[in-house]
Design a protein around this motif. Structure first.
Motif, short mmCIF file in Angstrom:
data_model
loop_
_atom_site.label_atom_id
_atom_site.label_comp_id
_atom_site.label_asym_id
_atom_site.label_seq_id
_atom_site.Cartn_x
_atom_site.Cartn_y
_atom_site.Cartn_z
N VAL A 153 0.86 -1.19 0.00
CA VAL A 153 0.00 0.00 0.00
C VAL A 153 0.90 1.24 0.00
O VAL A 153 1.87 1.28 0.77
N ARG A 186 -3.08 -2.48 -5.56
CA ARG A 186 -3.27 -1.43 -4.55
C ARG A 186 -2.49 -0.18 -4.93
O ARG A 186 -2.89 0.95 -4.63
N GLU A 242 -6.77 3.64 -4.18
CA GLU A 242 -7.84 3.02 -3.41
C GLU A 242 -9.04 2.72 -4.30
O GLU A 242 -9.31 3.44 -5.26
N THR A 243 -9.76 1.64 -3.96
CA THR A 243 -11.04 1.38 -4.63
C THR A 243 -12.09 2.29 -3.99
O THR A 243 -12.31 2.22 -2.78
N LYS A 270 -12.04 -6.97 1.60
CA LYS A 270 -10.92 -6.02 1.57
C LYS A 270 -9.68 -6.76 2.06
O LYS A 270 -9.35 -6.72 3.24
N PRO A 301 -5.88 -2.97 3.19
CA PRO A 301 -6.58 -1.70 3.37
C PRO A 301 -6.68 -0.92 2.06
O PRO A 301 -5.71 -0.76 1.33
N GLY A 302 -7.89 -0.46 1.78
CA GLY A 302 -8.10 0.39 0.62
C GLY A 302 -8.39 -0.33 -0.68
O GLY A 302 -8.69 0.31 -1.70
N LEU A 303 -8.30 -1.65 -0.69
CA LEU A 303 -8.53 -2.41 -1.92
C LEU A 303 -9.76 -3.30 -1.75
O LEU A 303 -9.81 -4.12 -0.85
#
Length: 888
Positions: free
Chosen positions: A52, A456, A460-461, A531, A534-536
């Motif tokens: 990330v 990633r 972010e998604t 997830k 984090p963020g994906l």
């Protein structure tokens, strides 16, 4: 220098040098491969590995950590502790070796008056990886260390890696010399306790592969971004700066030790074994305090089991010091007072923490009482047979009752009976091997997260599902069987990563959305949304039509009915939580939840079962809130602002700087929550509590149906009531009374039948006595009585027959078949007179022998015993075997 002051100076030092101060993450790790946060760098692993993108170029933290892999060493050495704090400074492709070495030397040797830690350079040693000439030159340049106090050591001590393919690099460790009174001269290379490692600088500069062991791998090249990961042990620096011998004597730990010594009437330093126990108590109380503060509660598995083990080791150690009664109410407040300067939450949440700890202590003290009865019986038997307490019994006490082996040894020793420790150790090792195999299997089942690193890195998604059910995006990545691919064909199960999605990924207790993803020439059924990092957001799909390819247009379509049901359940969870707190008080905190369309489950902190009246009141308040049509308002704001508004932050949850606050009825229900919700409480429809149960000594669980599922449940119950009123020919208002009357009549009839059966059975006594035979010097009554009402009836007849034989050496063995689920169950009862026992005939042996033939087990006292089995067809065989035993 107080520990909290060292904590403050560390953060101030690095903040002044451009580092972002990152608050300590929870002790409960986000990493699925870790039970706890075991090192200061754990929260930064996604950034250090490149999985990330780092949100800042350099950072610093004082991270709470828990390690229990060497729990048996706690208290025995100056540096082993379960809870500890790791001061760290990190660079994500920003600075490297030179700055890391310069920062470390500057902070350590700058005087206390100037904000440093005030170490004398004469007390410090440094080790470096044997081939790292660059680090050696930098130490010479930025420190005043003579060359002989910079030691080269091998890869086994001064090279860091995760043990798997990925980043790695040499490290440099800083040691404090405690002086000749603590050991031999020669520096850290001697591996002597005289030299205490206080800081480790990891230079993460290489990419490795083909990892066979810690020292056997292949370096494939340098990392594109070289990282710095350092860790300074706060407790180790504290005990040096405070002039004490070990971490158990620092200001954050010693007060608990002193209070435990006072309660036990002991003097710390007078006896080595007592000192170890006092240090264990001080360490484990602090660990328990911090774990509970982070939302961990005692249980029989996972993190809860670790906490339970720590707390029980405290109780065991207090007992070994002579304190048999409760002590947590004396120890935990002392630990709170010692820790609150660094962690104010332990004071803020102490009501919850203390109730959790005290309830666990009460439960274990009851467990000790139960285990003591089992142990007393085993000791009595061992004395009678002049043998040992078996290892099987010691293991049973440990594994089933949580009875520490040390306590078993202590009690047995007082009784003058040894314990078979070899068998116990063997059984413990078998259990460890099974646990390791299970952990290894689970680890092997986890996906290799490196496959998501590149995805990633694209950003972010974005989740757009708060406002949209359908959203057009594009395919950024496709993963099949753990590997990235260009396309997924019809019939394949694949993972899709999109630029944006309207599908909710499972999190915050809310199950993943259902729906489909469609595009030009393809359609895919959504099986799961998660997830993994984090963020994906990753969509697991089954391609049902065509082929989905990289960069294809893709539209996410949420199943509206399912989302509506999930939103009803999630808002319903908030409503039930608020109702619980209204009825039970503010100490009823949510301790976990799960919700999906039509269903919610809520765990909460409370020690006692809820009465029917209380459950009805909670259900009524919840449904009144629904009828009130409260507006549901969601807002984004800073975390501090949300807390100032009184928004509830739930134990064990992790929050960023920006949070989403969900209000239902204004402040009546105000929680931090990222889930999807209804627009007003009336949209929830209906809440029907269907169960309430225990999930631990301090936690309860309520389950509820929501919306249309709640209505269907009521409709089903109404149909049952209608069938009963019709069949019993009574109005609904009289149904309960009618059922109670029928139940009373049934019980009276069963009692009468049982009395008749018992009387009928007792009438067989004369014929059984008449058939008695002399076998092996005793008069034996052996009888197969076919189907009998109960084992109690059989036992009563055996006792009456034994009374008739009381003047002689008599044995009674009766067998029969008693009613049981799925058919009959064989039972054998044995009874002996005193004269028979004098001849060595014991009822327990006979019952056990008969039960073995019946395919079961049994035993009991020498005068009366019972056995049972599974195969009633072998009753005659069992009696024949008992006959042969008597004859022998």
């Amino acid at each position: 220098m107080q520990t909290a002051e060292i904590h403050r100076r560390w953060l101030d030092f690095f903040e002044r040098r451009g580092h972002t101060v990152v608050p300590s993450a929870s002790l409960v790790s986000d990493d699925p491969s870790l039970m706890f946060t075991v090192a200061g760098m754990v929260p930064f692993v996604p950034y250090l590995s490149g999985l990330v993108p780092a949100p800042y170029p350099r950072a610093t933290s004082v991270q709470k950590c828990i390690r229990t892999n060497d729990i048996e060493e706690v208290g025995k050495t100056p540096r082993h502790g379960t809870f500890f704090q790791m001061c760290g400074n990190f660079s994500f492709g920003d600075y490297f070796k030179e700055e890391a070495i310069r920062f470390a030397w500057e902070l350590l040797t700058t005087s206390e008056d100037e904000g440093g830690l005030g170490f004398s350079p004469d007390d410090l040693w440094v080790t470096v990886y044997e081939d790292d000439d660059e680090a050696i030159e930098l130490w010479k340049q930025h420190s005043t260390l003579p060359e002989e106090r910079i030691q080269r050591l091998g890869m086994d001590t001064n090279y860091w890696s995760t043990g798997q393919p990925g980043p790695a690099g040499p490290c440099s460790e800083i040691f404090f010399d405690r002086g000749p009174e603590y050991g031999v001269d020669g520096g850290p290379a001697t591996d002597d306790d005289r030299y205490v490692e206080i800081w480790n600088l990891v230079f993460m500069q290489y990419q490795i592969t083909d990892v066979k062991s810690k020292t056997d791998f292949t370096i494939v090249g340098e990392l594109p971004n070289k990282n710095i990961d350092t860790g300074m042990g706060l407790e180790r620096v504290a005990f040096i700066k405070q002039g004490v011998d070990n971490m158990y004597e620092i200001d954050q730990v010693r007060p608990v030790l002193d209070r435990a010594a006072e309660l036990a009437g002991k003097t710390y330093g007078a006896d080595h074994e007592d000192d170890v126990r006092l240090r264990v108590i001080a360490d484990h109380v602090r660990s328990g305090l911090m774990l509970i503060a982070d939302g961990v509660t005692p249980s029989n598995e996972g993190r809860g089991y670790i906490l339970r083990r720590l707390l029980r080791r405290v109780i065991r150690s207090m007992r070994l010091l002579g304190v048999d009664g409760p002590s947590f109410a004396e120890l935990f407040p002392v630990s709170r007072d010692a820790m609150q300067a660094a962690y104010p939450e332990v004071a803020r949440d102490f009501d919850f923490i203390s109730r959790t700890a005290y309830a666990e202590e009460r439960a274990f003290l009851r467990t000790l009482a139960s285990g003591s009865q089992t142990l007393d019986t085993a000791i009595e038997a061992a004395k009678a047979a002049e043998t040992t307490v078996s290892g099987d019994t010691a293991f049973l006490l440990h594994d089933t009752y949580g009875f520490p082996i040390e306590l078993t040894l202590e009690i047995a020793e007082e009784a003058g009976v040894p314990v078979d420790r070899d068998v116990f150790a063997s059984l413990m090792q078998e259990q460890r091997d099974r646990a390791k195999a299970d952990a290894k299997a689970k680890k092997g089942q986890r996906a290799d997260l490196s496959v998501y690193k590149e995805l990633r890195g694209l950003g972010e998604t974005a989740f757009v599902g708060y406002d949209e059910f359908d959203h057009e995006s594009r395919v950024l990545g496709i993963v099949v069987d753990g590997a990235p691919v260009q396309a997924a064909q019809e019939g394949q199960v694949a993972e899709l990563v999109l630029a944006e999605t309207s599908l909710w990924a499972e999190s915050g207790g809310q199950d993943a959305d259902q729906g489909v993803i469609v595009g030009d020439g393809f359609e895919a059924e959504v099986l799961d949304v998660q997830k993994p990092v984090p963020g994906l957001i990753v969509h697991t799909v089954r391609v049902t039509v065509g082929t989905v390819a990289l960069d294809a247009r893709a539209e996410t379509r949420v199943d509206r009915d399912y989302r509506r049901g999930a939103a009803q359940a999630h808002s319903g969870t908030h409503v039930v939580h608020a109702a619980l707190r209204e009825v039970l008080g503010p100490n009823a905190h949510q301790a976990g939840s799960y919700n999906k369309a039509g269903y919610l489950r809520l765990d909460f902190t409370h020690g006692d079962a809820l009465s029917s009246e209380t459950k009805s009141e909670i259900e009524e308040i919840s449904n009144l809130a629904i009828r009130s049509d409260y507006e549901v308002v969601t807002r984004e704001m800073a975390l501090d602002e949300a807390k100032a508004l009184g928004a509830m932050a739930l134990f064990g949850e992790k929050y960023g700087d920006r949070v989403r606050v969900v209000d239902i009825g204004g402040p009546w229900s105000r929680e931090l929550c990222a889930g999807t919700h209804v627009a007003s409480s009336s949209e929830i429809g209906m809440i029907s509590l269907i169960s309430e149960s225990s999930v631990g000594s301090t936690n309860r669980r309520v389950e509820s149906l929501v919306g249309i599922e709640a209505f269907r449940n009521f409709a089903a119950e109404r149909a049952i009531v209608q069938q009963l009123t019709s069949g019993l020919k009574v109005p609904r208002t009289e149904l309960v009374t009618k059922v109670q009357d029928l139940g009373a009549q049934l019980r009276a009839a069963e009692k009468k039948i049982a009395a008749l059966e018992a009387e009928k059975l007792s009438q067989r006594a004369p014929e059984l006595l008449a058939a008695a035979q002399e076998i092996g010097g005793v008069r034996a009554v052996l009888g197969s009585l076919g189907t009998v009402g109960s084992a109690d009836d059989l036992r009563g007849l055996a006792l009456r027959l034994r009374d008739r034989l009381s003047a002689e050496a008599g044995v009674v063995v009766l067998a029969g078949e008693v009613p049981a689920d799925g058919g009959g169950k064989p039972v054998v009862i044995a009874a002996t007179t005193e004269a028979a026992r004098d001849r060595g005939v014991r009822a327990g042996d006979l019952a056990k022998l008969g039960a073995q033939v019946l395919g079961g087990g049994g035993g009991g006292k020498p005068d009366l015993a019972q056995g049972g089995g599974a195969d009633a067809s072998k009753i005659d065989d069992a009696l024949a075997e008992i006959r042969r035993s008597l004859a022998g």
